[in-house]
Design an enzyme around this catalytic site. Structure first.
Site, PDB file in Angstrom:
ATOM      1  N   LYS A   1      31.522  33.525  -3.090  1.00 35.76           N
ATOM      2  CA  LYS A   1      30.699  32.345  -2.776  1.00 35.76           C
ATOM      3  C   LYS A   1      29.193  32.606  -2.836  1.00 35.76           C
ATOM      4  O   LYS A   1      28.416  31.695  -3.091  1.00 35.76           O
ATOM      5  CB  LYS A   1      31.068  31.784  -1.402  1.00 35.76           C
ATOM      6  CG  LYS A   1      32.342  30.981  -1.393  1.00 35.76           C
ATOM      7  CD  LYS A   1      32.522  30.330  -0.029  1.00 35.76           C
ATOM      8  CE  LYS A   1      33.796  29.532   0.047  1.00 35.76           C
ATOM      9  NZ  LYS A   1      33.892  28.779   1.305  1.00 35.76           N
TER      10      LYS A   1
ATOM     11  N   ASP B   1      31.679  22.289   1.589  1.00 30.47           N
ATOM     12  CA  ASP B   1      32.272  22.634   2.894  1.00 30.47           C
ATOM     13  C   ASP B   1      31.658  21.828   4.040  1.00 30.47           C
ATOM     14  O   ASP B   1      32.358  21.458   4.988  1.00 30.47           O
ATOM     15  CB  ASP B   1      32.093  24.127   3.189  1.00 30.47           C
ATOM     16  CG  ASP B   1      33.006  24.997   2.344  1.00 30.47           C
ATOM     17  OD1 ASP B   1      34.087  24.521   1.952  1.00 30.47           O
ATOM     18  OD2 ASP B   1      32.637  26.151   2.075  1.00 30.47           O
TER      19      ASP B   1
ATOM     20  N   THR C   1      36.036  30.834  -4.035  1.00 27.74           N
ATOM     21  CA  THR C   1      36.336  31.272  -2.668  1.00 27.74           C
ATOM     22  C   THR C   1      35.990  32.749  -2.504  1.00 27.74           C
ATOM     23  O   THR C   1      35.420  33.377  -3.410  1.00 27.74           O
ATOM     24  CB  THR C   1      37.799  30.920  -2.279  1.00 27.74           C
ATOM     25  OG1 THR C   1      37.953  31.174  -0.884  1.00 27.74           O
ATOM     26  CG2 THR C   1      38.823  31.731  -3.067  1.00 27.74           C
TER      27      THR C   1
ATOM     28  N   ILE D   1      37.907  25.939  12.446  1.00 29.51           N
ATOM     29  CA  ILE D   1      37.961  25.857  10.981  1.00 29.51           C
ATOM     30  C   ILE D   1      39.082  26.742  10.428  1.00 29.51           C
ATOM     31  O   ILE D   1      39.414  26.670   9.265  1.00 29.51           O
ATOM     32  CB  ILE D   1      36.587  26.107  10.290  1.00 29.51           C
ATOM     33  CG1 ILE D   1      36.155  27.557  10.334  1.00 29.51           C
ATOM     34  CG2 ILE D   1      35.507  25.220  10.884  1.00 29.51           C
ATOM     35  CD1 ILE D   1      34.969  27.825   9.395  1.00 29.51           C
TER      36      ILE D   1
ATOM     37  N   TYR E   1      42.873  27.413   9.826  1.00 31.53           N
ATOM     38  CA  TYR E   1      44.032  26.507   9.771  1.00 31.53           C
ATOM     39  C   TYR E   1      45.355  27.225   9.561  1.00 31.53           C
ATOM     40  O   TYR E   1      46.392  26.590   9.391  1.00 31.53           O
ATOM     41  CB  TYR E   1      43.813  25.402   8.728  1.00 31.53           C
ATOM     42  CG  TYR E   1      43.602  25.894   7.323  1.00 31.53           C
ATOM     43  CD1 TYR E   1      42.327  26.130   6.847  1.00 31.53           C
ATOM     44  CD2 TYR E   1      44.681  26.147   6.474  1.00 31.53           C
ATOM     45  CE1 TYR E   1      42.108  26.598   5.573  1.00 31.53           C
ATOM     46  CE2 TYR E   1      44.480  26.604   5.194  1.00 31.53           C
ATOM     47  CZ  TYR E   1      43.187  26.842   4.749  1.00 31.53           C
ATOM     48  OH  TYR E   1      42.985  27.313   3.478  1.00 31.53           O
TER      49      TYR E   1
ATOM     50  N   SER F   1      46.285  30.390  -1.838  1.00 30.16           N
ATOM     51  CA  SER F   1      45.459  29.186  -1.723  1.00 30.16           C
ATOM     52  C   SER F   1      46.272  27.894  -1.834  1.00 30.16           C
ATOM     53  O   SER F   1      47.205  27.790  -2.622  1.00 30.16           O
ATOM     54  CB  SER F   1      44.383  29.191  -2.804  1.00 30.16           C
ATOM     55  OG  SER F   1      43.733  27.942  -2.808  1.00 30.16           O
TER      56      SER F   1
ATOM     57  N   ALA G   1      28.877  33.179  13.196  1.00 25.16           N
ATOM     58  CA  ALA G   1      27.644  33.034  12.416  1.00 25.16           C
ATOM     59  C   ALA G   1      27.832  33.557  10.994  1.00 25.16           C
ATOM     60  O   ALA G   1      26.896  34.051  10.377  1.00 25.16           O
ATOM     61  CB  ALA G   1      26.499  33.757  13.118  1.00 25.16           C
TER      62      ALA G   1
ATOM     63  N   SER H   1      44.649  25.110  -2.625  1.00 28.77           N
ATOM     64  CA  SER H   1      43.862  24.219  -3.480  1.00 28.77           C
ATOM     65  C   SER H   1      44.624  23.708  -4.708  1.00 28.77           C
ATOM     66  O   SER H   1      44.503  22.532  -5.054  1.00 28.77           O
ATOM     67  CB  SER H   1      42.556  24.897  -3.897  1.00 28.77           C
ATOM     68  OG  SER H   1      41.739  25.049  -2.762  1.00 28.77           O
TER      69      SER H   1
ATOM     70  N   GLY I   1      29.639  32.717   6.930  1.00 28.78           N
ATOM     71  CA  GLY I   1      29.461  31.668   5.926  1.00 28.78           C
ATOM     72  C   GLY I   1      29.991  30.319   6.401  1.00 28.78           C
ATOM     73  O   GLY I   1      29.367  29.279   6.167  1.00 28.78           O
TER      74      GLY I   1
END
Ligand code: ATR
Length: 274
Positions: free
Chosen positions: A68, A104, A64, A219, A221, A17, A131, A19, A133
């Protein structure tokens, strides 16, 4: 003595991650005494793991994959956006109570606004591929931003139908085989499927019918320039990479814990992409 504001990311796995880099950069920049760690919690230990964070005096945490949805049921209160999206990615802990949020959708729309401008995608339908999350947050964000028509294209049509129940007035499910036909009038195309991600299959789509003024975003990356974005760039469509969604969703979480809405600056982009 300054109180240390303890925050974290919980997930399984979490070692890759970005983050911690993001939140530590901002804590330093804004002179906040705090910490942000990535904590691996296996699904069967979620409740006990969260209890430990409460007891250790954490101010909150990000959530995450794969927690979630499960964290949702552990929250004492969940904001409306997170209820509609069906997932919580940010928790604020206050007096031992869990307040759940989803940042998000904000992250997605803010990334588009800053990198492509908002009014541009209002001209025609927004086409969302996938379709899961991620898609739920994207379609919710688009609807909130005033999109007139949102077309959800998914390999499993039933999941697209389910997402469109968020707002059947403006959302329409379309089967995967018809994905090229709906490109013809699109003003925005967003990939939310896992295709194109490093280690996964390529996204099977041909952009030939997409208008040249349409914006294309992913979305995913990793890689930053997915094949979809490269193909869009080659035919001069405006492109928006997925890293901005990650950075902008983090801003709102940071604000909830520290009371400061931080900036996405070039230093941060360099740190995260470096
Ligand atoms: P997340 O919650 O992270 O969005 P997910 O729920 O696993 O992840 O959803 C992944 C999305 O990618 C789904 O829309 C999935 O389609 P299905 O609903 O049919 O499973 C889509 N997806 C994954 N692999 C795909 C592929 N090879 N082609 C097209 N769509 C794909």
């Amino acid at each position: 003595m300054t109180r240390l504001v303890k925050t974290a990311l919980i997930g399984h796995p979490v070692s890759q991650s970005k983050s911690p880099l993001i939140h530590r950069h901002w804590m330093k920049k804004y002179g906040i005494a705090g910490s942000y760690e990535a904590i691996d919690i296996a699904p069967e230990n979620l409740q006990a793991g969260v209890q430990q964070l409460i007891e250790a005096g954490y101010a909150g945490f990000n959530v995450t994959v794969p927690h979630k949805q499960a964290i949702f049921d552990l929250c004492d209160e969940v904001e409306n956006a997170a209820k509609i999206i069906g997932a919580v990615n940010t928790v604020v802990l206050k007096n031992g109570r869990l307040h759940g949020y989803n940042t998000d959708a904000y992250g997605f729309i803010q990334n588009i606004k800053e990198n492509a401008g908002l009014p541009e995608f209002m001209r025609g339908p927004c086409v969302v591929l996938g379709a899961g999350g991620g898609a739920r947050a994207v379609v919710y964000a688009l609807a909130q931003a005033g999109a007139q028509e949102i077309i959800v294209v998914n390999r499993t049509l039933a999941r697209a139908q389910q997402i469109c129940e968020i707002d059947n007035q403006i959302m329409r499910p379309v089967e995967w085989d018809a994905r090229h036909d709906v490109l013809m009038t699109a003003s925005l195309l967003v990939n939310t499927t896992s295709s194109g991600m490093a280690g996964k299959d390529a996204l099977d789509i041909d952009l030939a019918l997409l208008p040249p003024e349409a914006i294309v975003s992913d979305i995913v990356y990793v890689p930053l320039m997915t094949d979809l974005l490269s193909a869009a760039k080659d035919r001069s469509n405006k492109t928006v990479t997925g890293i901005g969604m990650l950075l902008h969703q983090a801003r709102l979480a940071f604000e909830k814990w520290h009371g400061v809405l931080p900036d996405v600056d070039q230093d941060l982009e360099r740190i995260v992409l470096g």
